[in-house]
Enzyme design. Structure first.
Site, PDB file in Angstrom:
ATOM      1  CE  LYS A 110     -49.056  33.050 -19.699  1.00  0.00           C
ATOM      2  NZ  LYS A 110     -48.722  31.835 -19.004  1.00  0.00           N
ATOM      3  CE  LYS A 189     -36.425  39.999 -14.624  1.00  0.00           C
ATOM      4  NZ  LYS A 189     -37.568  39.562 -13.838  1.00  0.00           N
ATOM      5  CE  LYS A 192     -36.044  30.921 -14.616  1.00  0.00           C
ATOM      6  NZ  LYS A 192     -36.394  30.189 -13.422  1.00  0.00           N
TER       7      LYS A 192
END
Ligand code: TYM
Length: 322
Positions: A110, A189, A192
């Site tokens: 992040k 991968k 979401k």
């Protein structure tokens, strides 16, 4: 063995969740003591809409039951219904080096994307450690992306045990070799946050459309292909029967096929694979009282276990004076 795992209600479940983790929950529930929970406290770091969090949490419970989690065999509950875990999280946090958390990927990713991280995200692995340790879990069935967090959990438990005497059971990650990292539509991968998912209960037509849009390497039709290096084949492997898979494998090695053919076979196999779960889901949706009952009974049982462990830990580190 005590088996425990959690799953975040941050969106509807996808194939990565199912083949990497949920399928293990269901397989292990028959022979072992399974504790499975919906990680809504973790989800609170990303889902900030009340109604959305509520409905995703209910959907998660219904999805898990529809996929075969049996409340007569395993304990299914919502993370925040066991407040003892949050108390344990604080105790663990007092022994967590900052550097350990700075190296954890959820936070690092992040930060690398320039997004503001909060203390919840930063300390996320400690809450996850508390989740695992609160139930004396031996095995934690997960996908590859959670292995680092289980290592953190082992580190924290190990240093607590070293400091105060053996209070915690050290857990082990359990991975399914061929599905620990399920690829998404783009070959990365499935996740979401990468917007590359195939939903388990997504409308069948929408899934078919997504499959048809998967881009593949251009290859003359007559040429053979290596199934092990092909994204479509990796997805087909998850939903095809043994016979279908052997036939497709032979076709790849022989050549003389187009991607459209494989995509159609993949979409057909996927529809069949999740067909009975879809039917069970429709029944469960019509019985919300049953779902509530399952979650309440699960929470009561989970709380009793977590309370015993927390008392042991408080005793060990001097939080109890009697
Ligand atoms: P979450 O909600 O991101 O994912 C739930 C489970 O699905 C697995 N998974 C995958 N496996 C294979 N291939 C993929 N593409 C894929 N995508 C997701 C994850 O590895 C996971 O097992 N931090 C956890 C939730 C959690 C937890 C816990 C797990 C909270 N407390 C305690 C275990 C024990 C998470 O975010 O998973």
């Amino acid at each position: 063995m005590r088996v425990l795992s959690g799953i975040q209600p941050t969106g509807r479940f996808h194939w990565g969740n199912y083949f990497g983790a949920i399928r293990q929950y269901i397989d292990l529930q028959h022979e072992h003591d399974g504790y499975y929970f919906i990680a809504n406290l973790h989800a609170l770091t990303t889902v900030r809409d009340k109604a959305m969090l509520q409905s995703l949490t209910r959907d998660a419970a219904i999805d898990l039951l529809a996929l075969g989690l049996d409340p007569n065999k395993a304990t299914l509950f919502v993370q925040s219904d066991v407040p003892e875990v949050s108390e344990l999280c604080w105790i663990l946090m007092t022994g967590t080096p900052m550097g350990l958390l700075e190296r954890c990927h959820a936070f690092k990713d992040k930060q690398a994307r320039g997004l503001a991280a909060d203390a919840g995200l930063f300390t996320y692995p400690v809450l996850m450690a508390a989740d695992i340790l609160a139930y004396d879990a031996n095995w934690v069935p997960v996908g590859q992306d959670q292995v680092q967090h289980i290592e953190v959990c082992r580190d924290l438990a190990g240093s607590f045990n070293h400091q105060y005497g053996k209070a915690f059971v050290l857990p082990e990650a359990r991975l399914l070799g061929n599905a620990a990292k399920v690829p998404g539509l783009d070959g990365e991968k499935m996740s979401k946050s990468y917007n590359n998912t195939l939903g388990i209960f997504e409308d069948a037509k929408a899934v078919r459309k997504k499959i048809m849009r998967i881009t593949t390497d251009s290859r003359p039709m007559e040429e053979p292909a290596d199934p092990d290096k092909d994204n479509l084949f990796q997805l087909y492997r998850l939903v095809a029967t043994t016979e279908e898979l052997a036939a497709m494998d032979a076709l790849y090695r022989r050549g003389g096929f187009g991607d459209g053919e494989v995509k159609k076979a993949l979409a057909d196999a996927a529809e069949r694979y999740f067909e009975s779960a879809r039917q069970r889901r429709a029944e469960l949706e019509n019985n919300p009282a049953h779902v509530t009952e399952v979650l309440l009974a699960g929470a009561a049982k989970a709380r009793a276990t977590a309370t015993t462990v927390l008392n042991r830990v408080k005793q060990a580190c001097g939080l109890r004076t009697f």
